[in-house]
Design a protein around this motif. Structure first.
Motif, mmCIF file in Angstrom:
data_model
loop_
_atom_site.group_PDB
_atom_site.id
_atom_site.type_symbol
_atom_site.label_atom_id
_atom_site.label_comp_id
_atom_site.label_asym_id
_atom_site.label_seq_id
_atom_site.Cartn_x
_atom_site.Cartn_y
_atom_site.Cartn_z
ATOM 1 N N GLY A 19 8.363 -1.371 0.613
ATOM 2 C CA GLY A 19 7.243 -0.433 0.485
ATOM 3 C C GLY A 19 7.532 0.884 1.194
ATOM 4 O O GLY A 19 8.638 1.118 1.687
ATOM 5 N N PHE A 20 6.516 1.717 1.247
ATOM 6 C CA PHE A 20 6.656 3.056 1.849
ATOM 7 C C PHE A 20 7.125 2.959 3.314
ATOM 8 O O PHE A 20 8.254 3.343 3.645
ATOM 9 N N ILE A 21 6.298 2.410 4.187
ATOM 10 C CA ILE A 21 6.664 2.352 5.609
ATOM 11 C C ILE A 21 7.780 1.323 5.826
ATOM 12 O O ILE A 21 8.747 1.558 6.565
ATOM 13 N N GLY A 22 7.662 0.177 5.140
ATOM 14 C CA GLY A 22 8.631 -0.905 5.337
ATOM 15 C C GLY A 22 10.058 -0.474 5.061
ATOM 16 O O GLY A 22 10.988 -0.846 5.789
ATOM 17 N N PHE A 39 11.465 -9.329 2.577
ATOM 18 C CA PHE A 39 10.687 -10.270 1.759
ATOM 19 C C PHE A 39 9.546 -9.472 1.151
ATOM 20 O O PHE A 39 8.660 -8.980 1.856
ATOM 21 N N ASP A 40 9.576 -9.308 -0.167
ATOM 22 C CA ASP A 40 8.604 -8.412 -0.798
ATOM 23 C C ASP A 40 8.313 -8.893 -2.215
ATOM 24 O O ASP A 40 9.234 -9.281 -2.935
ATOM 25 N N ASN A 41 7.054 -8.869 -2.607
ATOM 26 C CA ASN A 41 6.724 -9.293 -3.983
ATOM 27 C C ASN A 41 6.793 -8.133 -4.975
ATOM 28 O O ASN A 41 6.476 -8.318 -6.154
ATOM 29 N N SER A 43 4.934 -5.701 -5.492
ATOM 30 C CA SER A 43 3.683 -5.274 -6.136
ATOM 31 C C SER A 43 3.502 -3.764 -5.995
ATOM 32 O O SER A 43 3.094 -3.094 -6.944
ATOM 33 N N SER A 44 3.779 -3.217 -4.814
ATOM 34 C CA SER A 44 3.805 -1.753 -4.684
ATOM 35 C C SER A 44 5.128 -1.298 -4.085
ATOM 36 O O SER A 44 5.344 -0.106 -3.887
ATOM 37 N N GLY A 45 6.014 -2.243 -3.788
ATOM 38 C CA GLY A 45 7.347 -1.895 -3.290
ATOM 39 C C GLY A 45 8.198 -1.346 -4.422
ATOM 40 O O GLY A 45 7.912 -1.581 -5.592
ATOM 41 N N HIS A 84 5.992 -7.631 10.225
ATOM 42 C CA HIS A 84 5.068 -8.025 9.148
ATOM 43 C C HIS A 84 4.315 -6.785 8.671
ATOM 44 O O HIS A 84 3.319 -6.362 9.264
ATOM 45 N N ILE A 85 4.829 -6.233 7.573
ATOM 46 C CA ILE A 85 4.331 -4.951 7.065
ATOM 47 C C ILE A 85 3.628 -5.138 5.720
ATOM 48 O O ILE A 85 2.782 -4.333 5.324
ATOM 49 N N ALA A 86 3.947 -6.236 5.022
ATOM 50 C CA ALA A 86 3.344 -6.473 3.700
ATOM 51 C C ALA A 86 1.827 -6.580 3.814
ATOM 52 O O ALA A 86 1.293 -7.218 4.718
ATOM 53 N N LEU A 153 -13.716 -3.809 3.928
ATOM 54 C CA LEU A 153 -13.130 -5.150 3.858
ATOM 55 C C LEU A 153 -11.659 -5.111 4.276
ATOM 56 O O LEU A 153 -11.135 -6.073 4.831
ATOM 57 N N TYR A 154 -10.997 -3.986 3.995
ATOM 58 C CA TYR A 154 -9.613 -3.810 4.440
ATOM 59 C C TYR A 154 -9.547 -3.879 5.975
ATOM 60 O O TYR A 154 -8.743 -4.632 6.539
ATOM 61 N N GLY A 155 -10.400 -3.093 6.653
ATOM 62 C CA GLY A 155 -10.425 -3.099 8.118
ATOM 63 C C GLY A 155 -10.726 -4.492 8.660
ATOM 64 O O GLY A 155 -10.115 -4.955 9.623
ATOM 65 N N SER A 157 -10.123 -7.315 7.186
ATOM 66 C CA SER A 157 -8.984 -8.222 6.963
ATOM 67 C C SER A 157 -7.897 -7.976 7.997
ATOM 68 O O SER A 157 -7.278 -8.914 8.508
ATOM 69 N N LYS A 158 -7.680 -6.728 8.357
ATOM 70 C CA LYS A 158 -6.646 -6.425 9.348
ATOM 71 C C LYS A 158 -7.055 -6.924 10.737
ATOM 72 O O LYS A 158 -6.230 -7.391 11.511
ATOM 73 N N LEU A 159 -8.357 -6.809 11.030
ATOM 74 C CA LEU A 159 -8.831 -7.310 12.324
ATOM 75 C C LEU A 159 -8.676 -8.841 12.383
ATOM 76 O O LEU A 159 -8.282 -9.408 13.413
ATOM 77 N N ASN A 183 -3.337 7.744 9.809
ATOM 78 C CA ASN A 183 -2.804 7.893 8.444
ATOM 79 C C ASN A 183 -1.325 8.234 8.531
ATOM 80 O O ASN A 183 -0.951 9.235 9.151
ATOM 81 N N ILE A 184 -0.514 7.420 7.886
ATOM 82 C CA ILE A 184 0.939 7.624 7.940
ATOM 83 C C ILE A 184 1.383 8.226 6.610
ATOM 84 O O ILE A 184 1.038 7.710 5.536
ATOM 85 N N ILE A 185 2.130 9.323 6.689
ATOM 86 C CA ILE A 185 2.521 10.031 5.470
ATOM 87 C C ILE A 185 4.013 10.355 5.509
ATOM 88 O O ILE A 185 4.612 10.390 6.581
#
Ligand code: NAD
Length: 326
Positions: A19-22, A39-41, A43-45, A84-86, A153-155, A157-159, A183-185
């Protein structure tokens, strides 16, 4: 376990490494002479983010999904440390799909932790997010801010992932590093406000839709600095659980980002159409800036402020690609 300068000559699993950061983490870990398994599926990688490593004997790619417990378990064999970045990083998606973050963030993290426990892997670095703080009343928000009340819901899930990781660390004698990102760009970015605005302006150069009132104030950090901070923190801290904010010390807003993009694309007379309201969507946190005193106190400091990171990202996104294809 990971003491200073010891982030080399070890075997590292990077989930989401395509992925982007990974993919930037993978570049850096290989440069530091580690053996790296991605290890990546996918999906956006993207294969082109990692294809330069395919002939490197220290690099291995497993196309697999963290929802597949057997595949996750075998990926953890003989691993010293997991980055663990996925995840599914799309904050907005939770408002229309309530399952995706539960599966690909929470269940995926649980599956990974179980695989680590079974294969005796004792070290995990995790990419969390500023959204775990919710609408913080203290800005810049320090790591010890509470209570943590996510509004997406994203926040949430991360918590939940953070809680699983800290409890596994305590119960099974693991070490963990939890990174709460602003925000990482950067130039492999495939999603987020900059990519979104460039795509819209390529389609319609006369007008740009901006979600909210354009005043949402958020902090941005370039991905190279983000990776630096992660490597620095893992090398320099060795508590059972190590939590770090990673961001810059200022903020910018969607209107300013739009102006920078318009300027860099050489456009003029672009009409900004605001959808209105103080937030871009349900779950959007209108003000975010993280306190980074903990990392600074250890000697890390970011170099670029938010707008510099935005401009550099825009330039590289525009420079590398035919804007019609973005
Ligand atoms: P990304 O979508 O580019 O990367 C995620 C990667 O994970 C992709 O390669 C994808 O194919 C893979 N993936 C997703 N689900 C998977 C699964 N079930 N099994 C295996 N692989 C899977 O996103 P990114 O922006 O690089 O984000 C990386 C991490 O950083 C994520 O955990 C995200 O939540 C976190 N984060 C990102 C930002 C940001 O601004 N980009 C901010 C805060 C936190």
């Amino acid at each position: 376990m990971v003491a200073e300068d010891s982030l080399s000559d070890i075997s590292i699993l990077v989930t989401g490494g395509a992925g982007f950061i990974g993919s930037y983490v993978v570049d850096r870990l290989l440069k530091m002479n580690n053996k790296v398994t991605v290890f990546d599926n996918m999906s956006s990688g993207r294969m082109d983010f990692i294809s330069c490593h395919l002939d490197n004997p220290d690099f291995r790619l497993i196309e697999g999904d963290l929802m597949d417990t057997d595949a996750t378990c075998s990926a953890c064999r003989d691993i010293d440390l997991v980055f663990h970045i996925a995840a599914n990083p799309d904050v907005r998606l939770g408002a229309t799909d309530t399952r995706v973050h539960f599966d690909h963030n929470i269940t995926a993290t649980y599956n990974l932790l179980e695989a680590m426990r079974k294969k005796d892997v004792r070290n995990i670095a995790f990419t969390s997010t500023s959204t775990v703080y919710g609408e913080a009343t203290i800005i810049p928000t320090p790591e010890n801010y509470g209570p943590l009340v996510p509004i997406s819901l994203y926040g949430a899930s991360k918590l939940a992932c953070e809680a699983l990781i800290t409890s596994y660390s305590h119960t099974f004698d693991m070490h963990s590093w939890i990174f709460r990102f602003a925000n990482i760009i950067g130039d492999r970015g495939t999603h987020g406000i900059i990519v979104d605005f460039i795509e819209k302006l390529c389609r319609t150069p006369q007008a740009l839709e901006i979600l909210g009132d354009g005043c949402q104030s958020k902090s941005y950090l370039h991905v190279h600095e983000c990776v630096d901070a992660m490597m620095f923190a893992v090398s320099m801290s060795d508590e059972g659980v190590n939590i770090f904010n990673i961001g810059s010390e200022d903020a910018t807003n969607p209107t300013r980002i739009a102006e920078i993009i318009v300027e860099e694309m050489g456009l003029s007379d672009v009409k900004f159409n605001y959808t209105g309201g103080s937030r871009g969507w349900k779950g959007d946190v209108p003000k975010m800036m993280l306190g980074i005193d903990k990392l600074k106190g250890m000697g890390w400091k970011n170099k670029w402020e938010s707008e510099r990171s935005v401009r550099e990202t825009v330039k590289s996104l525009l420079g590398k690609k035919d804007t019609k294809e973005i």
